[in-house]
Motif scaffolding. Structure first.
Motif, mmCIF file in Angstrom:
data_model
loop_
_atom_site.group_PDB
_atom_site.id
_atom_site.type_symbol
_atom_site.label_atom_id
_atom_site.label_comp_id
_atom_site.label_asym_id
_atom_site.label_seq_id
_atom_site.Cartn_x
_atom_site.Cartn_y
_atom_site.Cartn_z
ATOM 1 N N ARG A 89 23.235 34.495 -18.598
ATOM 2 C CA ARG A 89 24.149 35.415 -19.274
ATOM 3 C C ARG A 89 23.992 35.359 -20.793
ATOM 4 O O ARG A 89 24.484 36.238 -21.508
ATOM 5 N N ARG A 139 29.236 40.252 -20.221
ATOM 6 C CA ARG A 139 28.687 39.001 -19.670
ATOM 7 C C ARG A 139 28.990 37.807 -20.567
ATOM 8 O O ARG A 139 29.162 36.672 -20.093
ATOM 9 N N ALA A 142 32.407 36.418 -19.950
ATOM 10 C CA ALA A 142 32.402 35.556 -18.768
ATOM 11 C C ALA A 142 31.906 34.158 -19.116
ATOM 12 O O ALA A 142 32.443 33.154 -18.622
ATOM 13 N N SER A 145 34.688 32.291 -20.990
ATOM 14 C CA SER A 145 35.812 31.919 -20.123
ATOM 15 C C SER A 145 35.480 30.723 -19.241
ATOM 16 O O SER A 145 36.383 30.022 -18.775
ATOM 17 N N ASP A 146 34.198 30.472 -19.017
ATOM 18 C CA ASP A 146 33.772 29.350 -18.176
ATOM 19 C C ASP A 146 33.615 28.043 -18.949
ATOM 20 O O ASP A 146 33.447 26.981 -18.332
#
Length: 208
Positions: A89, A139, A142, A145-146
């Motif tokens: 990503r 992307r 994401a 957020s991880d």
């Protein structure tokens, strides 16, 4: 979160682009796929200088990298970290059918796409088979957020990735980030945020 982003060192693709732009060529002389473009000799040296700066800092808890060779070579040279986590990503923007073309090449070979980009704007324009900056932002949201909180994180990636992470972290508008984007993110530059507050951006003093 303590988040540090580094752009990869100068690549052979960067050199080819500069030569093509200077000569007015339509196509950049890049034989490799985008993921396989390596660092130039200057890029390797930049990564070594970056390593000196990183060695003087607190070590990161987590090191992530784009899977593209130039980003991996940079962070491996700079850190020697054994546990680099590759995250696709974090890859560079996919230019689709326009890969290797200069703006002159796009205008000559895909005049409709050239005009469409002018109409839609850089942030939302999606080249044929490629992705827009807005696609990238999805992307990258994401990825962010991880990430584990209360951690020191180092990411090796690309100029568009760094610009868009700033866009997300600082909650900027399209107009604001497109104004910031006018100044290129330098090879092997350092950008850092602590708890969402910018500490440095596009810093290159360690390369002098």
């Amino acid at each position: 979160m303590d988040l540090t982003l580094i752009r990869h060192g100068e690549s052979t693709g960067n050199v080819a682009r500069e030569l093509a732009m200077r000569s007015g060529a339509e196509i950049m002389d890049i034989p490799e796929r985008d993921p396989d473009i390596p660092l130039s000799q200057r890029g390797v040296r930049q990564a070594q200088l970056l390593g000196r700066w990183l060695a003087a800092q607190h070590p990161p808890d987590l090191v992530l990298s784009s899977p593209y060779l130039r980003a991996l070579e940079t962070v491996r040279t700079a850190t020697g970290h054994p546990g680099i986590r590759i995250d696709e990503r974090l890859r560079d923007r996919d230019m689709g059918a326009l890969y290797r073309l200069t703006p002159a090449g796009v205008k000559a070979r895909f005049p409709h796409e050239y005009d469409l980009k002018e109409s839609v704007g850089k942030f939302y324009y999606r080249p044929p088979g490629g992705e827009s900056w807005a696609d990238m932002a999805l992307r990258l949201r994401a990825v962010l957020s991880d990430l584990p909180r209360d951690s020191r994180i180092l990411i090796s990636a690309h100029d568009a990735v760094i610009i868009l992470i700033r866009y997300i972290v600082e909650g900027l508008s399209e107009a604001e980030i497109m104004e910031i984007e006018k100044l290129p993110v330098a090879n092997c530059s350092i950008s850092r945020w602590v708890d969402g507050r910018q500490v440095m951006f596009n810093e290159v003093s360690h390369l002098i």
